[in-house]
Write an enzyme that holds these catalytic residues in place. Structure first.
Site, PDB file in Angstrom:
ATOM      1  N   GLU A  34    -130.632  25.074 117.079  1.00  0.00           N
ATOM      2  CA  GLU A  34    -129.694  23.977 116.874  1.00  0.00           C
ATOM      3  C   GLU A  34    -129.402  23.255 118.179  1.00  0.00           C
ATOM      4  OE1 GLU A  34    -125.377  23.089 114.744  1.00  0.00           O
ATOM      5  OE2 GLU A  34    -125.825  25.132 115.410  1.00  0.00           O
ATOM      6  N   PHE A  45    -129.596  29.523 104.717  1.00  0.00           N
ATOM      7  CA  PHE A  45    -130.771  30.263 104.255  1.00  0.00           C
ATOM      8  C   PHE A  45    -131.504  29.418 103.212  1.00  0.00           C
ATOM      9  CE2 PHE A  45    -128.781  34.736 105.043  1.00  0.00           C
ATOM     10  CZ  PHE A  45    -129.024  34.592 106.398  1.00  0.00           C
ATOM     11  N   CYS A  91    -125.305  28.327 103.493  1.00  0.00           N
ATOM     12  CA  CYS A  91    -124.249  28.033 104.450  1.00  0.00           C
ATOM     13  C   CYS A  91    -124.085  26.545 104.720  1.00  0.00           C
ATOM     14  CB  CYS A  91    -124.501  28.800 105.741  1.00  0.00           C
ATOM     15  SG  CYS A  91    -124.606  30.583 105.471  1.00  0.00           S
ATOM     16  N   HIS A 111    -118.056  33.564 110.220  1.00  0.00           N
ATOM     17  CA  HIS A 111    -118.928  32.707 109.419  1.00  0.00           C
ATOM     18  C   HIS A 111    -118.528  32.811 107.951  1.00  0.00           C
ATOM     19  CE1 HIS A 111    -122.125  30.482 107.855  1.00  0.00           C
ATOM     20  NE2 HIS A 111    -123.150  30.989 108.510  1.00  0.00           N
ATOM     21  N   HIS A 166    -122.987  24.121 113.890  1.00  0.00           N
ATOM     22  CA  HIS A 166    -123.063  25.267 112.989  1.00  0.00           C
ATOM     23  C   HIS A 166    -122.824  26.548 113.777  1.00  0.00           C
ATOM     24  CE1 HIS A 166    -124.013  27.182 109.228  1.00  0.00           C
ATOM     25  NE2 HIS A 166    -125.061  27.814 109.714  1.00  0.00           N
ATOM     26  N   LYS A 195    -116.685  28.932 114.776  1.00  0.00           N
ATOM     27  CA  LYS A 195    -116.960  30.259 114.216  1.00  0.00           C
ATOM     28  C   LYS A 195    -116.598  31.381 115.183  1.00  0.00           C
ATOM     29  CE  LYS A 195    -120.628  29.116 110.877  1.00  0.00           C
ATOM     30  NZ  LYS A 195    -120.797  27.669 111.095  1.00  0.00           N
TER      31      LYS A 195
END
Length: 412
Positions: A318, A400, A167, A341, A307, A336
């Site tokens: 985060e 990931f 991502c 996402h 993010h 998002k």
């Protein structure tokens, strides 16, 4: 370890193309994101699955947008990228007739490749015979082919490649494109990300690993970054492509500049395949590296497009990093909440929204944020868009595998 401060190197964003669940085209996407109206809804392609909703690009007609031949031989993730790239080039006022193609590069982020092609052709193989499998299966499914097809479409003869940092892929692509310009390997680079993996197999895999929201009764409220009641992300799709040039070259060309990319940082957590390091040290190093690269102090940052996936682990980790490095001064959002996402395309789409925030002096709200998680000590924009002077903005991405990326932008 203190990041090494470098002499600032400015790259101009001269073109922008967006294809997202918020719409097709920059103006449509920006209006929807600034309105804070979510896009998640029931998805007929996922009917009968435990998670049967998504954020899909609406009214995307590949036949109309690309022609019959391209619609037939390209997987959807490539189709989205080509449409976004053509928008970006048109915005930049560039065509193959106006450039030296040997000095034009393409870097596109992608993670999962042509999942629609792979799943449909596997079914054809299992339910039929080998002769039922399309001879285009491999070139349609390979993730690198999006860069190859983009290079063909715009006659770019410089380096073309795909970044695969999950991502964070789109952000990584933009950072590496800036490096190509700094090294004077290219004069123009098309950079961004694309993903279209809203297939039964992929969505089921994400659901089985516990990443997706389970709000089947009300999908519109499912993507809720930083909210105390968040329970996972909503899978989306899309593409974001930026045209990048050295700022000095763009000025000499007399073209309009939307914003400048002035800093990039990338790190690895080296912690866990799918969970972020709870200390956030990898993300922190990426952010501090990007700021040092830009020659910008933390207290100069006005805005962060985070993010902000709407997952319990990501958002808290985060948020702690952003608070630790930047304090509570920057106005923070996660788009998002509207787009869901879009996986490998997330970083470049959000980079696009960061550029637009700088250009218009408007910060979109974090959709569906009704009660801020008490562990998140940030100035998060919610409810409605906020007008504010923005000179410096940051976009952060995590993926990931422990991939982290941060981009720093300044106003034109």
């Amino acid at each position: 370890m203190t990041p090494r401060v470098r002499q600032r190197f400015e790259v101009a964003v001269t073109g922008l193309g967006l294809v997202t669940a918020a719409g097709i085209g920059v103006g449509t996407c920006w209006e929807r994101v600034c309105s804070g109206r979510p896009t998640a809804s029931a998805d007929p392609a996922l009917a009968g699955l435990p998670v049967d909703f998504s954020c899909r690009v609406p009214d995307f007609d590949a036949m109309e947008l690309l022609g019959r031949s391209s619609a037939w031989r390209l997987d959807r993730f490539t189709q989205l990228a080509i449409v976004a790239a053509r928008q970006a080039l048109d915005d930049a006022g560039l065509t193959p007739a106006t450039w030296d193609g040997t000095r034009v590069g393409v870097i596109v982020g992608n993670s999962l490749g042509g999942t629609a092609t792979s799943e449909s052709q596997y079914r054809a193989f299992v339910e039929g015979t080998p002769a039922d499998v399309s001879p285009l299966t491999i070139p349609m499914g390979m993730s690198n082919m999006v860069a190859g097809y983009l290079a063909i479409d715009c006659q770019a003869f410089g380096p073309s490649m795909v970044t695969a940092t999950a991502c964070a892929s789109g952000s990584t692509a933009i950072g590496l494109a800036r490096d190509l310009l700094r090294a004077e390997v290219c004069d123009v680079v098309l950079a961004g990300g694309t993903e279209s993996a809203l297939t039964p197999g992929t969505v089921t895999g994400l659901q089985r690993m516990g990443g997706l929201s389970r709000r089947r009764d009300d999908p519109g409220t499912a993507s809720r970054p930083f909210d105390a009641a968040r329970d996972g992300f909503v899978a989306g799709e899309g593409a974001g492509i930026l045209v990048l040039e050295r700022s000095a070259d763009a000025r000499a060309r007399g073209t309009s500049i939307h914003a400048h990319v002035v800093g990039f940082g990338a790190t690895s957590d080296a912690y866990h395949p799918t969970a972020p390091d709870p200390s956030g040290m990898g993300m922190e190093r990426a952010l501090r590296t990007a700021l040092a690269d830009a020659g910008i102090a933390p207290d100069e940052v006005d805005h962060v497009n985070a993010h902000g996936t709407s997952t319990p682990l990501n958002d808290v980790t985060e948020a702690r990093v952003l608070r630790r490095v930047l304090g509570e001064r920057p106005l923070v959002t996660s788009t998002k909440g509207v787009t869901g996402h879009p996986l490998a395309a997330a970083g470049s789409i959000e980079a696009g929204f960061t550029v637009l925030a700088l250009k218009h002096g408007v910060i979109p709200p974090t959709a569906n944020l009704t009660r801020l998680d008490p562990e998140i000590e940030l100035s998060v924009v919610a409810g409605e868009a906020v007008s504010a002077p923005i000179e410096v903005a940051v976009s952060t991405s995590l993926g990931f595998g422990g991939h982290n990326a941060a981009l720093v932008f300044t106003a034109a």
